[in-house]
Design an enzyme around this catalytic site. Structure first.
Site, PDB file in Angstrom:
ATOM      1  N   PHE A 311       0.828  -1.364  -0.071  1.00  0.00           N
ATOM      2  CA  PHE A 311      -0.057   0.165  -0.112  1.00  0.00           C
ATOM      3  C   PHE A 311       0.786   1.438  -0.085  1.00  0.00           C
ATOM      4  CE2 PHE A 311      -2.398  -3.169   1.997  1.00  0.00           C
ATOM      5  CZ  PHE A 311      -3.785  -3.216   1.485  1.00  0.00           C
ATOM      6  N   ASP A 312       0.421   2.121  -0.724  1.00  0.00           N
ATOM      7  CA  ASP A 312       1.002   3.637  -0.748  1.00  0.00           C
ATOM      8  C   ASP A 312       0.439   4.117   0.600  1.00  0.00           C
ATOM      9  OD1 ASP A 312       2.285   6.184  -1.332  1.00  0.00           O
ATOM     10  OD2 ASP A 312       0.048   6.818  -2.213  1.00  0.00           O
TER      11      ASP A 312
END
Length: 617
Positions: A311-312
């Site tokens: 995930f960013d």
């Protein structure tokens, strides 16, 4: 647009063929059975004979040979029944595929074909294709919005379910973006058109989903390759069944030619060929209906086999908008926040807007003089004759130990802390952070329940902030202070470790990592061209809550595809075993073939029942 075959074309020949079949039974005339075969089987024979001429042996080739053979040996009655049953199975199969594609037709119906437009001072009712960029649309309450645009006058609540799958209407006002196919529920709006009809978000979604439904998934490619070799083998087996017993064992020719023809019918790979596409089409359509754009069967299958998801941080696990989380006032001055906001209003610092927003309810009558921005430290200015400073520790000559401890405590929570003071003392602290989405922790927990072994946070932010976000969301692993190329390198490393890895980001600065991942998943596909173009899957509503639904849908699809392929092969083998005692008939063969085809089709349609319950509203 998906063409829909007219009712008469689809059912007329079948109905007429049925009438001739019934007449044949009543009058016991082979000519009537022959008419039923020709009328009901014309589309089949047209394709089958062409394929036979080209030595392209598919299921229609097998059926054509079997029915012609039945006529040659005088089995007109059974040949006619086989044609009718095959035609019925084709109609039911077409109906099932139509049902699977209904979500796209529903999207099409959401896009209005005309709109009221103001052009050169006149109100004109124009077709959508005649509306130009820069035109002003007038949209009344209760009307659908025909084109993508920006509101230039009015406020309303907009139902964006057709685009995002989110049925809860959202508030929209001046300068907010709106999409074609969404419903204006409350107010009167003037909207400046920003995209042509073929470029609207809903048009792109329809186009991409149609392409995705037409694309062959890996399992379907396997089935096609299998069928390519399987069909000639079935023809060879049928020839051997028809020839070997009479030649070597003195059996009757007509009986065993009949058995050979039955082998051709039961060997038709109809169920096998339809087993995968009906599942893929249904799943992609269901995803689109729930605001998840899956750009192909291959990505759907890959998502079902994921082992790790990266995930960013900004805009993915967090809201992407900085807010003031803590304001610590060491004085009795109630105006301190207003003074700090007045200073920040002169600043270009990215966090200034959060402080200004926090103080929006306070009087805005402060005059700032001698404003000065000091790079790497903060800002200074005189307000009501007193010099105030806002910045980090470096801006102040001396900071009490107690204040430093409080700063460290807030920083450990992943917050950026600014100190406010004057030339004599420290007056207060302002902590700003990009807030974690309310749903992020629940999403991570649900993904782990679904069998995702590793969740990883990839961020360019500092390690303390990244660790704080990780603790709050429950991700397993943290990699911080990464440049875009570092994220790309790490995705490659994860793929080497876990095989299949997804990257979830906003589709802009995460483009390299999204492209390198097994499955790139973009947040906020609605109105974001980059997300629609870069990602393999786009969550149209800018929210992580659709991610577990996507994984669940993908895994269910893989499960059903495997079930369908297994059912198809097992039932074929069982029916073929009836040849050994000579029990296989054309009737049994076509019922077995049609029955399994319908069974796998209905099994695939079960994917319509996978609901977006993972949204956890």
């Amino acid at each position: 647009m998906i063409p829909r075959e007219p009712f008469w074309k689809r059912y007329f020949s079948l109905g007429l063929s049925l009438l001739f079949l019934l007449a044949g039974y009543i009058f016991s005339e082979n000519i009537l059975f022959a008419a039923a075969i020709l009328i009901g089987g014309y589309p089949l024979f047209k394709t089958g004979l062409t394929n036979l001429y080209r030595f392209d042996f598919d299921m229609k080739t097998l059926m054509t040979i079997a029915i012609i053979g039945a006529a040659i040996i005088g089995e007109w009655r059974e040949g006619a029944v086989v044609v009718i049953l095959f035609a019925i199975s084709e109609v039911l199969e077409g109906y099932s595929m139509d049902k699977a594609r209904n979500s796209i037709r529903a999207l099409m119906e959401h896009a209005p074909t005309e709109a009221l437009v103001v052009r050169n001072g006149k109100e004109l009712l124009l077709k959508a294709e005649d509306i130009e960029i820069g035109d002003t649309m007038l949209v009344k309450p209760g009307q659908m919005i025909a084109m993508d645009g920006v509101i230039i006058e009015g406020t309303s609540t907009i139902n964006q379910a057709a685009i995002t799958g989110e049925s809860v209407p959202i508030e929209r006002g001046v300068e907010d973006e709106v999409f074609a196919g969404t419903l204006n529920e409350a107010g009167f709006l003037k909207i400046k058109v920003t995209k042509l009809v073929d470029d609207t978000t809903i048009a792109k979604i329809i186009h991409l989903v149609e392409e995705a439904q037409a694309e062959k998934a890996p399992s379907q490619q396997f089935v096609d390759r299998f069928a390519k070799y399987y069909t000639p083998v079935i023809i060879l087996v049928a020839v051997l069944v028809a020839v070997v017993p009479p030649l070597f064992f003195g059996a009757g020719w007509q009986e065993w030619i009949y058995q050979g023809l039955a082998v051709l019918v039961v060997g038709c790979p109809c169920a096998l060929v339809i087993s995968t596409p009906v599942s893929i089409v249904t799943a992609i359509g269901n995803g689109a209906r729930n605001g998840v754009l899956i750009k192909g069967g291959s990505f759907l299958e890959e998502a079902g086999a994921l082992k790790a998801i990266a995930f960013d941080k900004t805009g993915t696990l967090t809201k992407g908008v900085p807010v003031v989380t803590d304001f610590v006032n060491f004085t009795y001055d109630e105006n301190l926040l207003g003074v700090v906001a007045a200073l920040e209003s002169k600043s270009q610092h990215p966090l200034a807007s959060a402080i200004i927003k926090k103080a929006a309810h306070l009087p805005q009558n402060y005059v700032v003089e001698d404003f000065l921005s000091i790079t790497g430290k903060g800002i200074k200015g005189i307000v009501d004759g007193t010099e105030y400073c806002v910045g980090n520790v470096k801006l102040f000559k001396e900071v009490p130990e107690a204040v430093l401890e409080k700063v460290s405590y807030l920083q450990e929570q992943g917050k950026t802390v600014m100190i406010a003071g004057n030339d004599q003392e420290i007056l207060g602290l302002i902590a700003v952070a990009d807030e974690v989405r309310d749903s992020s922790r629940l999403v991570i927990e649900r993904l782990q329940q679904l069998g995702i072994k590793q969740t990883i946070l990839l961020t360019g932010d500092n390690h303390i902030t990244a660790e704080a976000i990780a603790r709050e969301t429950g991700v397993n692993q943290v990699e911080s202070e990464l440049l875009p190329e570092d994220k790309l390198t790490f995705i490659k490393k994860l793929k080497a470790q876990y095989g299949r890895v997804a990257m979830v980001g906003d589709g802009v600065n995460d483009a390299p990592a999204l492209a390198a991942a097994t499955v790139g998943i973009a947040m906020g596909g609605a109105g974001t061209d980059t997300a629609l173009e870069t990602a393999d899957i786009a969550l149209m509503n800018d929210d992580l809550k659709k991610l577990p639904f996507t994984i669940k849908l993908s895994r269910k699809t893989l499960q059903i595809i495997k079930q369908n392929i297994t059912l198809s092969i097992v039932f074929k083998l069982l029916a073929l075993l009836l040849v050994v005692p000579g029990w296989l008939t054309l009737w049994i063969a076509i019922f077995a073939d049609m029955g399994v085809t319908l069974l796998v089709t209905l099994n695939g349609l079960r994917l319509l029942r996978v609901k977006d319950k993972e949204m956890m509203n």
